[in-house]
Motif scaffolding. Structure first.
Motif, short mmCIF file in Angstrom:
data_model
loop_
_atom_site.label_atom_id
_atom_site.label_comp_id
_atom_site.label_asym_id
_atom_site.label_seq_id
_atom_site.Cartn_x
_atom_site.Cartn_y
_atom_site.Cartn_z
N GLU A 71 0.50 -1.91 0.04
CA GLU A 71 0.37 -0.20 -0.09
C GLU A 71 1.67 1.25 0.21
O GLU A 71 0.04 2.64 -0.86
CB GLU A 71 -0.54 0.26 1.21
CG GLU A 71 -2.18 -1.30 1.30
CD GLU A 71 -2.90 -0.66 2.35
OE1 GLU A 71 -2.49 -0.67 3.42
OE2 GLU A 71 -3.79 -2.06 2.02
N ARG A 75 0.36 4.27 -3.34
CA ARG A 75 0.24 5.35 -3.24
C ARG A 75 1.31 6.06 -4.22
O ARG A 75 2.10 5.95 -4.28
CB ARG A 75 -0.24 6.26 -1.56
CG ARG A 75 1.75 6.18 -1.11
CD ARG A 75 1.55 6.41 0.46
NE ARG A 75 2.79 6.24 1.24
CZ ARG A 75 2.95 6.28 2.27
NH1 ARG A 75 2.30 6.08 2.95
NH2 ARG A 75 4.54 5.92 2.87
N PRO A 76 0.32 7.43 -4.23
CA PRO A 76 0.92 7.96 -5.32
C PRO A 76 1.80 9.15 -4.89
O PRO A 76 1.88 9.27 -3.26
CB PRO A 76 -1.16 9.19 -5.21
CG PRO A 76 -1.47 8.69 -4.64
CD PRO A 76 -1.36 7.33 -4.12
N ASP A 77 2.52 9.97 -5.66
CA ASP A 77 3.76 10.24 -5.16
C ASP A 77 3.29 11.37 -4.01
O ASP A 77 4.35 12.25 -3.35
CB ASP A 77 4.59 10.83 -6.30
CG ASP A 77 5.23 10.45 -7.62
OD1 ASP A 77 5.85 8.92 -6.34
OD2 ASP A 77 5.64 9.77 -8.75
N ASP A 78 2.34 12.51 -4.59
CA ASP A 78 2.03 13.23 -3.60
C ASP A 78 1.50 13.12 -2.51
O ASP A 78 1.65 14.18 -1.06
CB ASP A 78 0.92 14.69 -3.83
CG ASP A 78 -0.39 13.29 -4.02
OD1 ASP A 78 -0.24 11.96 -4.69
OD2 ASP A 78 -1.86 14.07 -4.40
N LYS A 79 1.86 11.69 -2.48
CA LYS A 79 1.43 11.31 -0.55
C LYS A 79 2.11 10.73 0.06
O LYS A 79 1.70 10.09 0.99
CB LYS A 79 -0.25 10.00 -0.93
CG LYS A 79 -1.10 10.57 -0.87
CD LYS A 79 -2.33 11.41 -0.34
CE LYS A 79 -4.06 11.53 -0.80
NZ LYS A 79 -4.99 11.90 -0.48
N LYS A 80 3.27 10.68 -0.73
CA LYS A 80 4.00 9.69 -0.02
C LYS A 80 4.88 11.25 0.58
O LYS A 80 5.31 11.82 0.59
CB LYS A 80 5.11 9.49 -1.14
CG LYS A 80 5.16 8.20 -1.90
CD LYS A 80 5.91 7.66 -2.92
CE LYS A 80 5.59 6.24 -3.62
NZ LYS A 80 5.97 5.86 -4.35
N SER A 82 8.55 13.15 2.07
CA SER A 82 8.64 14.07 1.19
C SER A 82 10.67 13.47 1.10
O SER A 82 11.34 14.14 0.46
CB SER A 82 8.59 15.36 1.08
OG SER A 82 9.24 15.39 2.29
#
Length: 87
Positions: A71, A75-80, A82
């Protein structure tokens, strides 16, 4: 003559009594060993069952951990995160 006969009868009775006591002792030891073997088998079975439960719990935890990791990877990059929180 009668004294010799009673001597032989007493000796035979003594030998039979000794044999009976010897066999009785063997029977008691055999029963004790059988009881010990049953207890040992029962304890080994309990250990095996406990180990089986532990293995099941480990497999379940591993599966859940893999699901969480998948999961997180999907998940998309904007939710990972930084990466600013690294030490």
């Amino acid at each position: 003559m009668m004294v010799k006969l009673w001597g032989w009868i007493a000796a035979a009775f003594g030998i039979l009594t000794a044999a009976l006591l010897y066999m009785r002792g063997q029977r008691d030891r055999a029963r004790e060993k059988a009881s010990e073997a049953k207890a040992k088998a029962k304890s080994q079975q309990a250990v095996r069952e406990t180990e089986r439960e532990i293995d099941k719990a480990r497999a379940q935890a591993r599966k859940e951990s893999n699901e969480v990791q998948h999961e997180a990877d999907d998940r998309p990059d904007d939710k990972k995160p930084s990466g600013n929180f690294r030490r």
